[in-house]
Design a protein around this motif. Structure first.
Motif, PDB file in Angstrom:
ATOM      1  N   UNK A   1      16.812  84.413  79.465  1.00 48.73           N
ATOM      2  CA  UNK A   1      17.548  84.532  78.223  1.00 48.73           C
ATOM      3  C   UNK A   1      18.506  83.357  78.005  1.00 48.73           C
ATOM      4  N   UNK A   2      18.277  82.270  78.726  1.00 48.25           N
ATOM      5  CA  UNK A   2      18.939  80.994  78.423  1.00 48.25           C
ATOM      6  C   UNK A   2      17.937  80.195  77.591  1.00 48.25           C
ATOM      7  N   UNK A   3      18.167  80.141  76.288  1.00 51.63           N
ATOM      8  CA  UNK A   3      17.178  79.679  75.326  1.00 51.63           C
ATOM      9  C   UNK A   3      17.542  78.289  74.798  1.00 51.63           C
ATOM     10  N   UNK A   4      16.539  77.432  74.731  1.00 50.83           N
ATOM     11  CA  UNK A   4      16.712  76.124  74.090  1.00 50.83           C
ATOM     12  C   UNK A   4      16.469  76.280  72.590  1.00 50.83           C
ATOM     13  N   UNK A   5      17.309  75.646  71.795  1.00 55.28           N
ATOM     14  CA  UNK A   5      17.150  75.724  70.350  1.00 55.28           C
ATOM     15  C   UNK A   5      17.723  74.492  69.692  1.00 55.28           C
ATOM     16  N   UNK A   6      17.903  74.590  68.395  1.00 57.40           N
ATOM     17  CA  UNK A   6      18.499  73.467  67.655  1.00 57.40           C
ATOM     18  C   UNK A   6      19.448  74.009  66.600  1.00 57.40           C
ATOM     19  N   UNK A   7      20.396  73.186  66.209  1.00 60.09           N
ATOM     20  CA  UNK A   7      21.351  73.556  65.181  1.00 60.09           C
ATOM     21  C   UNK A   7      21.081  72.717  63.948  1.00 60.09           C
ATOM     22  N   UNK A   8      20.890  73.389  62.812  1.00 58.87           N
ATOM     23  CA  UNK A   8      20.675  72.711  61.538  1.00 58.87           C
ATOM     24  C   UNK A   8      21.924  72.919  60.689  1.00 58.87           C
ATOM     25  N   UNK A   9      22.749  71.884  60.617  1.00 58.69           N
ATOM     26  CA  UNK A   9      24.031  71.989  59.915  1.00 58.69           C
ATOM     27  C   UNK A   9      23.825  71.922  58.407  1.00 58.69           C
ATOM     28  N   UNK A  10      24.639  72.665  57.680  1.00 60.88           N
ATOM     29  CA  UNK A  10      24.680  72.533  56.230  1.00 60.88           C
ATOM     30  C   UNK A  10      25.511  71.303  55.862  1.00 60.88           C
ATOM     31  N   UNK A  11      25.268  70.774  54.674  1.00 59.27           N
ATOM     32  CA  UNK A  11      26.092  69.664  54.214  1.00 59.27           C
ATOM     33  C   UNK A  11      27.538  70.105  54.026  1.00 59.27           C
TER      34      UNK A  11
END
Length: 275
Positions: free
Chosen positions: A146-156
């Protein structure tokens, strides 16, 4: 999840330190485990439950009238309340305002709060059995899967999203700064969860999952370290924790943004508190 993965000694040691710190933080004097009431203030001075004095508000200011015999003192200065005192807060602000009781006159702290643009008080009593009988929060065993790799998509720009809270009379706002995107085994699509920004660029994600109401509270949250320059993040669901509303009916904790759900059982992190 998929086939088991064995945790390293270092991972377990870090997680155990995290759990110990979590329990220490919860068990503080006048902390979340000491809440014993939540009461709205009215326009006419009136008595309230569990605290002396007469309490009221004109909408913009809160007032407390008491005599020295009531034993109330200001938290910040220790000065006795003998007459009328007032305080002004902005929405969502809180003030540990006055205290009374016990051998030192500090057993109970009355917190003034503004929620949904209305004044309320909460009593915080160090003799509450929720605190005195606290022995830690149950949690799932550490699971490295349950240690998951992901990405963050920031809003403007941040987006304010209306949400509910643990108190049905209080509406909230989630300031979403972007979405955390990841995959979990057993779910064919990507999971997208709204995130708020914390100190030093860390993220806070409030979420539902399929364990809610069975082994876990109705929702939980997990803090995520600051995204790397390429936007990648590591989400450790073993560090999912309960909001204060899991321990007390007097919280106004934010619910997840609609759709902030994981369509599997996240068997990691904190469980329902013990009775």
């Amino acid at each position: 999840m998929s086939s088991p993965t064995t945790a390293t000694d270092a991972q377990l040691a870090r997680w155990e330190r995290f759990r110990a710190g979590r329990h220490t933080a919860l068990a503080t004097e006048h902390g979340w485990l000491t809440l014993t009431s939540f009461q709205w203030l009215e326009s006419d001075p009136a008595q309230v439950e569990l605290a002396p004095g007469l309490w009221s508000t004109d909408g913009s200011t809160a007032f407390l009238s008491a005599s020295a015999a009531d034993g109330l003192t200001l938290v910040q200065t220790g000065e006795p309340v003998d007459g009328t005192v007032s305080a002004v807060l902005q929405d969502e602000d809180s003030l540990m305002w006055v205290q009374y009781g016990g051998d030192d006159g500090q057993q109970v702290v009355v917190e003034l709060a503004m929620r949904a643009d209305k004044y309320a008080i909460r009593t915080r009593d160090n003799s509450s059995p929720v605190l005195t009988e606290f022995h830690g929060v149950p949690s799932y065993d550490y699971n490295p899967e349950w240690v998951i790799q992901g990405r963050f998509e920031a809003y403007e720009e941040p987006r304010d999203v209306p949400i509910g809270t643990a108190n049905p009379l209080v509406d909230g706002v989630h300031r979403s700064v972007g979405e955390v995107v990841f995959r979990v085994p057993g779910v064919p699509h990507e999971i997208r969860l709204h995130a708020e920004e914390e100190k030093l660029g860390a993220l806070n994600v409030t979420f539902h999952d399929e364990t809610n109401g069975a082994t876990t509270d109705e929702w939980r949250k997990v803090f995520i370290p600051k995204p790397r320059p390429d936007g990648s993040v590591v989400i450790d669901f073993n560090r999912s924790i309960n909001y204060p509303s899991a321990f007390t009916p007097y919280g106004t904790c934010p619910m997840p943004v609609r759709g902030n759900s994981i369509d599997v059982r996240v068997e990691a992190g904190e469980k329902l508190p013990q009775d």
